[in-house]
Design a protein around this motif. Structure first.
Motif, PDB file in Angstrom:
ATOM      1  N   ILE A  47       0.868  -1.181   0.000  1.00 56.08           N
ATOM      2  CA  ILE A  47       0.000   0.000   0.000  1.00 56.08           C
ATOM      3  C   ILE A  47       0.901   1.225   0.000  1.00 56.08           C
ATOM      4  O   ILE A  47       1.705   1.412   0.921  1.00 56.08           O
ATOM      5  CB  ILE A  47      -0.932  -0.006   1.228  1.00 56.08           C
ATOM      6  N   LYS A  48       0.761   2.060  -0.993  1.00 57.98           N
ATOM      7  CA  LYS A  48       1.773   3.088  -1.265  1.00 57.98           C
ATOM      8  C   LYS A  48       1.684   4.316  -0.371  1.00 57.98           C
ATOM      9  O   LYS A  48       2.710   4.951  -0.096  1.00 57.98           O
ATOM     10  CB  LYS A  48       1.687   3.526  -2.736  1.00 57.98           C
ATOM     11  N   THR A  49       0.477   4.694   0.060  1.00 59.73           N
ATOM     12  CA  THR A  49       0.330   5.944   0.810  1.00 59.73           C
ATOM     13  C   THR A  49      -0.592   5.754   2.008  1.00 59.73           C
ATOM     14  O   THR A  49      -1.419   4.833   2.048  1.00 59.73           O
ATOM     15  CB  THR A  49      -0.263   7.067  -0.071  1.00 59.73           C
ATOM     16  N   LYS A  50      -0.474   6.664   2.967  1.00 61.48           N
ATOM     17  CA  LYS A  50      -1.370   6.647   4.120  1.00 61.48           C
ATOM     18  C   LYS A  50      -2.803   6.916   3.690  1.00 61.48           C
ATOM     19  O   LYS A  50      -3.742   6.305   4.225  1.00 61.48           O
ATOM     20  CB  LYS A  50      -0.917   7.686   5.151  1.00 61.48           C
ATOM     21  N   ASP A  51      -3.000   7.811   2.733  1.00 64.22           N
ATOM     22  CA  ASP A  51      -4.352   8.104   2.258  1.00 64.22           C
ATOM     23  C   ASP A  51      -5.027   6.850   1.716  1.00 64.22           C
ATOM     24  O   ASP A  51      -6.211   6.601   1.968  1.00 64.22           O
ATOM     25  CB  ASP A  51      -4.319   9.185   1.177  1.00 64.22           C
ATOM     26  N   GLU A  52      -4.269   6.070   0.946  1.00 64.66           N
ATOM     27  CA  GLU A  52      -4.824   4.831   0.398  1.00 64.66           C
ATOM     28  C   GLU A  52      -5.141   3.843   1.521  1.00 64.66           C
ATOM     29  O   GLU A  52      -6.166   3.153   1.498  1.00 64.66           O
ATOM     30  CB  GLU A  52      -3.834   4.208  -0.583  1.00 64.66           C
ATOM     31  N   LEU A  53      -4.290   3.790   2.531  1.00 63.33           N
ATOM     32  CA  LEU A  53      -4.513   2.900   3.665  1.00 63.33           C
ATOM     33  C   LEU A  53      -5.785   3.297   4.418  1.00 63.33           C
ATOM     34  O   LEU A  53      -6.587   2.426   4.799  1.00 63.33           O
ATOM     35  CB  LEU A  53      -3.306   2.945   4.593  1.00 63.33           C
ATOM     36  N   VAL A  54      -5.982   4.585   4.640  1.00 64.16           N
ATOM     37  CA  VAL A  54      -7.185   5.048   5.331  1.00 64.16           C
ATOM     38  C   VAL A  54      -8.421   4.707   4.507  1.00 64.16           C
ATOM     39  O   VAL A  54      -9.440   4.248   5.046  1.00 64.16           O
ATOM     40  CB  VAL A  54      -7.111   6.566   5.605  1.00 64.16           C
ATOM     41  N   ARG A  55      -8.345   4.915   3.201  1.00 63.96           N
ATOM     42  CA  ARG A  55      -9.495   4.598   2.346  1.00 63.96           C
ATOM     43  C   ARG A  55      -9.870   3.124   2.450  1.00 63.96           C
ATOM     44  O   ARG A  55     -11.049   2.764   2.591  1.00 63.96           O
ATOM     45  CB  ARG A  55      -9.185   4.950   0.886  1.00 63.96           C
ATOM     46  N   LEU A  56      -8.871   2.249   2.431  1.00 58.66           N
ATOM     47  CA  LEU A  56      -9.133   0.820   2.530  1.00 58.66           C
ATOM     48  C   LEU A  56      -9.673   0.442   3.909  1.00 58.66           C
ATOM     49  O   LEU A  56     -10.561  -0.410   4.032  1.00 58.66           O
ATOM     50  CB  LEU A  56      -7.854   0.035   2.232  1.00 58.66           C
ATOM     51  N   ALA A  57      -9.133   1.081   4.963  1.00 53.40           N
ATOM     52  CA  ALA A  57      -9.613   0.802   6.319  1.00 53.40           C
ATOM     53  C   ALA A  57     -11.072   1.228   6.470  1.00 53.40           C
ATOM     54  O   ALA A  57     -11.889   0.505   7.064  1.00 53.40           O
ATOM     55  CB  ALA A  57      -8.727   1.511   7.338  1.00 53.40           C
ATOM     56  N   VAL A  58     -11.405   2.397   5.950  1.00 53.30           N
ATOM     57  CA  VAL A  58     -12.780   2.879   6.030  1.00 53.30           C
ATOM     58  C   VAL A  58     -13.720   1.925   5.306  1.00 53.30           C
ATOM     59  O   VAL A  58     -14.788   1.563   5.827  1.00 53.30           O
ATOM     60  CB  VAL A  58     -12.899   4.301   5.442  1.00 53.30           C
ATOM     61  N   ASP A  59     -13.335   1.487   4.120  1.00 47.86           N
ATOM     62  CA  ASP A  59     -14.216   0.602   3.374  1.00 47.86           C
ATOM     63  C   ASP A  59     -14.392  -0.740   4.085  1.00 47.86           C
ATOM     64  O   ASP A  59     -15.463  -1.343   4.026  1.00 47.86           O
ATOM     65  CB  ASP A  59     -13.683   0.385   1.954  1.00 47.86           C
ATOM     66  N   THR A  60     -13.365  -1.178   4.785  1.00 49.53           N
ATOM     67  CA  THR A  60     -13.456  -2.430   5.540  1.00 49.53           C
ATOM     68  C   THR A  60     -14.491  -2.333   6.653  1.00 49.53           C
ATOM     69  O   THR A  60     -15.279  -3.264   6.865  1.00 49.53           O
ATOM     70  CB  THR A  60     -12.074  -2.797   6.125  1.00 49.53           C
ATOM     71  N   VAL A  61     -14.512  -1.203   7.378  1.00 56.38           N
ATOM     72  CA  VAL A  61     -15.462  -1.115   8.487  1.00 56.38           C
ATOM     73  C   VAL A  61     -16.900  -0.956   7.992  1.00 56.38           C
ATOM     74  O   VAL A  61     -17.841  -1.379   8.681  1.00 56.38           O
ATOM     75  CB  VAL A  61     -15.086   0.009   9.485  1.00 56.38           C
ATOM     76  N   TRP A  62     -17.091  -0.392   6.805  1.00 58.14           N
ATOM     77  CA  TRP A  62     -18.452  -0.360   6.245  1.00 58.14           C
ATOM     78  C   TRP A  62     -18.978  -1.771   6.001  1.00 58.14           C
ATOM     79  O   TRP A  62     -20.185  -2.019   6.096  1.00 58.14           O
ATOM     80  CB  TRP A  62     -18.482   0.436   4.934  1.00 58.14           C
TER      81      TRP A  62
END
Length: 233
Positions: A47-62
């Motif tokens: 995962i290249k960036t923190k922004d991408e990591l946050v996006r993936l984490a958010v989608d996981t909790v949905w």
């Protein structure tokens, strides 16, 4: 842990755990690597960036939200269940509200949720454009209801990091707020109630989420009744 033994799913789930524990400001690749027993470079390989990591984490909790079967229950039961489970998910992950204001968020988890919400309000009888508005109205209400508890978690964490006694600081703020409120008649009347004394002046009244959700859905039912053709059930 070498980079070739890590998976994106492992990284994202560890990121959710770190976000739950430390908040959005506490998430960085080095801390995440330590949690995974890997170097930060191993995380960047996936995962290249923190922004991408946050996006993936958010989608996981949905994706944690169990959506009701619209063929098995009436629309209002489905709406209440969906909103309540969403509110519970936000309580588990108080950093999510902050992420909404600072990141571009999208993914299959959120798309699944949105599609289900549109189907729910179309089943209620709203035309597509109004189903969009109804779904957005309920989601905004749920997000707003979750802001207060999330803000308190964030504030407590920030005070603790700064070395301040968070409990003492918050108690002082509540006392000052109560002192100010005592100068206004309706607020002063409520300050002396057992519920206010037990919960603290700044707390929301008990059952305020359930009350507000019922009010919103009552409004939807009234609107649907007004637009339903005469004689239709």
């Amino acid at each position: 842990m070498p980079r070739n033994t890590l998976t994106e799913d492992q990284i994202v789930r560890a990121a959710v755990e770190l976000l739950d524990a430390e908040g959005l400001d506490g998430l960085n690749m080095r801390s995440l690597g330590r949690r995974l027993g890997a170097a930060a470079t191993a995380v960047y390989w996936h995962i290249k960036t923190k922004d991408e990591l946050v996006r993936l984490a958010v989608d996981t909790v949905w994706q944690e939200i169990e959506l009701p079967d619209l063929d098995a229950v009436d629309w209002r039961t489905a709406a209440t269940t969906t909103a309540t489970r969403t509110h519970e998910m936000l309580a588990r992950h108080p950093w999510l509200g902050q992420a909404f204001g600072s990141h571009l968020l999208y993914g299959p988890g959120k798309a699944r949720y949105d599609d289900h919400s549109l189907a729910l309000y179309e089943k209620a009888g709203f035309p597509p454009a109004d189903a969009d508005r109804a779904a957005a109205t309920v989601l905004l209400f749920v997000l707003g209801s979750a802001l207060g508890p999330a803000a308190q978690v964030s504030l407590t964490r920030r005070l603790s990091r700064s070395g301040e006694d968070a409990e003492r600081h918050l108690a002082g703020a509540v006392a000052r707020a109560a002192e100010i409120a005592s100068g206004f008649p309706r607020l002063r009347e409520r300050l002396g109630t057992p519920a206010a004394e037990a919960a603290g002046y700044a707390a929301a009244p008990d059952s305020s989420f359930a009350f507000g959700l019922r009010a919103v859905l009552d409004g939807f039912e009234a609107r649907l009744a007004d637009t339903r053709p005469a004689g239709a059930e």
